[in-house]
Design a protein around this motif. Structure first.
Motif, PDB file in Angstrom:
ATOM      1  N   LYS A   1      -1.507  11.486   8.049  1.00  0.00           N
ATOM      2  CA  LYS A   1      -2.565  11.008   7.165  1.00  0.00           C
ATOM      3  C   LYS A   1      -2.227   9.619   6.625  1.00  0.00           C
ATOM      4  CE  LYS A   1      -4.975  13.828   4.612  1.00  0.00           C
ATOM      5  NZ  LYS A   1      -5.422  14.746   3.539  1.00  0.00           N
ATOM      6  N   ALA A   2      -0.957   9.389   6.314  1.00  0.00           N
ATOM      7  CA  ALA A   2      -0.529   8.070   5.839  1.00  0.00           C
ATOM      8  C   ALA A   2      -0.744   7.021   6.924  1.00  0.00           C
ATOM      9  CB  ALA A   2       0.935   8.110   5.413  1.00  0.00           C
TER      10      ALA A   2
ATOM     11  N   LEU B   1       0.693   5.136  -2.247  1.00  0.00           N
ATOM     12  CA  LEU B   1       0.345   6.404  -1.605  1.00  0.00           C
ATOM     13  C   LEU B   1       1.055   7.561  -2.299  1.00  0.00           C
ATOM     14  CD1 LEU B   1       0.602   5.476   2.196  1.00  0.00           C
ATOM     15  CD2 LEU B   1      -1.470   5.812   0.854  1.00  0.00           C
TER      16      LEU B   1
ATOM     17  N   MET C   1      -6.768   0.676   6.890  1.00  0.00           N
ATOM     18  CA  MET C   1      -6.802  -0.436   5.951  1.00  0.00           C
ATOM     19  C   MET C   1      -6.636  -1.763   6.685  1.00  0.00           C
ATOM     20  SD  MET C   1      -4.061  -1.870   3.158  1.00  0.00           S
ATOM     21  CE  MET C   1      -2.867  -1.775   4.438  1.00  0.00           C
TER      22      MET C   1
ATOM     23  N   LYS D   1       0.828  -1.214   0.000  1.00  0.00           N
ATOM     24  CA  LYS D   1       0.000   0.000   0.000  1.00  0.00           C
ATOM     25  C   LYS D   1       0.861   1.263   0.000  1.00  0.00           C
ATOM     26  CE  LYS D   1      -3.894   2.210   0.305  1.00  0.00           C
ATOM     27  NZ  LYS D   1      -4.856   2.214  -0.775  1.00  0.00           N
TER      28      LYS D   1
ATOM     29  N   ARG E   1      -2.952   7.115   9.386  1.00  0.00           N
ATOM     30  CA  ARG E   1      -4.396   6.869   9.513  1.00  0.00           C
ATOM     31  C   ARG E   1      -4.911   5.966   8.403  1.00  0.00           C
ATOM     32  NH1 ARG E   1      -4.557  12.410  10.685  1.00  0.00           N
ATOM     33  NH2 ARG E   1      -5.317  12.853   8.593  1.00  0.00           N
ATOM     34  N   ARG E   2      -4.485   6.230   7.194  1.00  0.00           N
ATOM     35  CA  ARG E   2      -4.953   5.419   6.064  1.00  0.00           C
ATOM     36  C   ARG E   2      -4.485   3.968   6.180  1.00  0.00           C
ATOM     37  NH1 ARG E   2      -4.329   9.074   0.580  1.00  0.00           N
ATOM     38  NH2 ARG E   2      -5.771  10.717   1.219  1.00  0.00           N
TER      39      ARG E   2
END
Length: 90
Positions: free
Chosen positions: A52-53, A44, A60, A40, A55-56
């Motif tokens: 933010k990375a 990005l 996931m 992932k 959190r994403r």
């Protein structure tokens, strides 16, 4: 109880519940999560904010059933490894 016996059900007690606790994260869970995060991270945006990375990526893993502690520790480790690469901002 007599009604159940008349209906053909046996009166056997339920099996005992296991007393030992399952470990929170098996080693293969960690490896699987790390592999997912590595894949992932490649997709990005390069200028994405670190928070933010995180959190994403944690989100996931949470949607895939990983515990929060495993998800967060794997994401931190993999982002640290990715930040060693000069092309990534994280």
């Amino acid at each position: 109880m007599a009604e159940l016996a008349d209906a053909g059900f046996e009166s056997t007690p339920a099996p005992p519940r296991p007393t030992e606790n399952k470990p929170s994260a098996a080693p293969d869970d960690h490896d699987t999560a790390a592999d997912l995060v590595r894949r992932k991270i490649r997709t990005l945006p390069r200028d994405l904010d670190r928070d933010k990375a995180i959190r994403r990526l944690v989100g996931m893993l949470a949607r895939r059933g990983f515990s929060q502690s495993v998800a967060y520790s794997v994401v931190r480790e993999e982002l640290a490894a990715a930040s060693d690469d000069d092309s990534l901002k994280y």
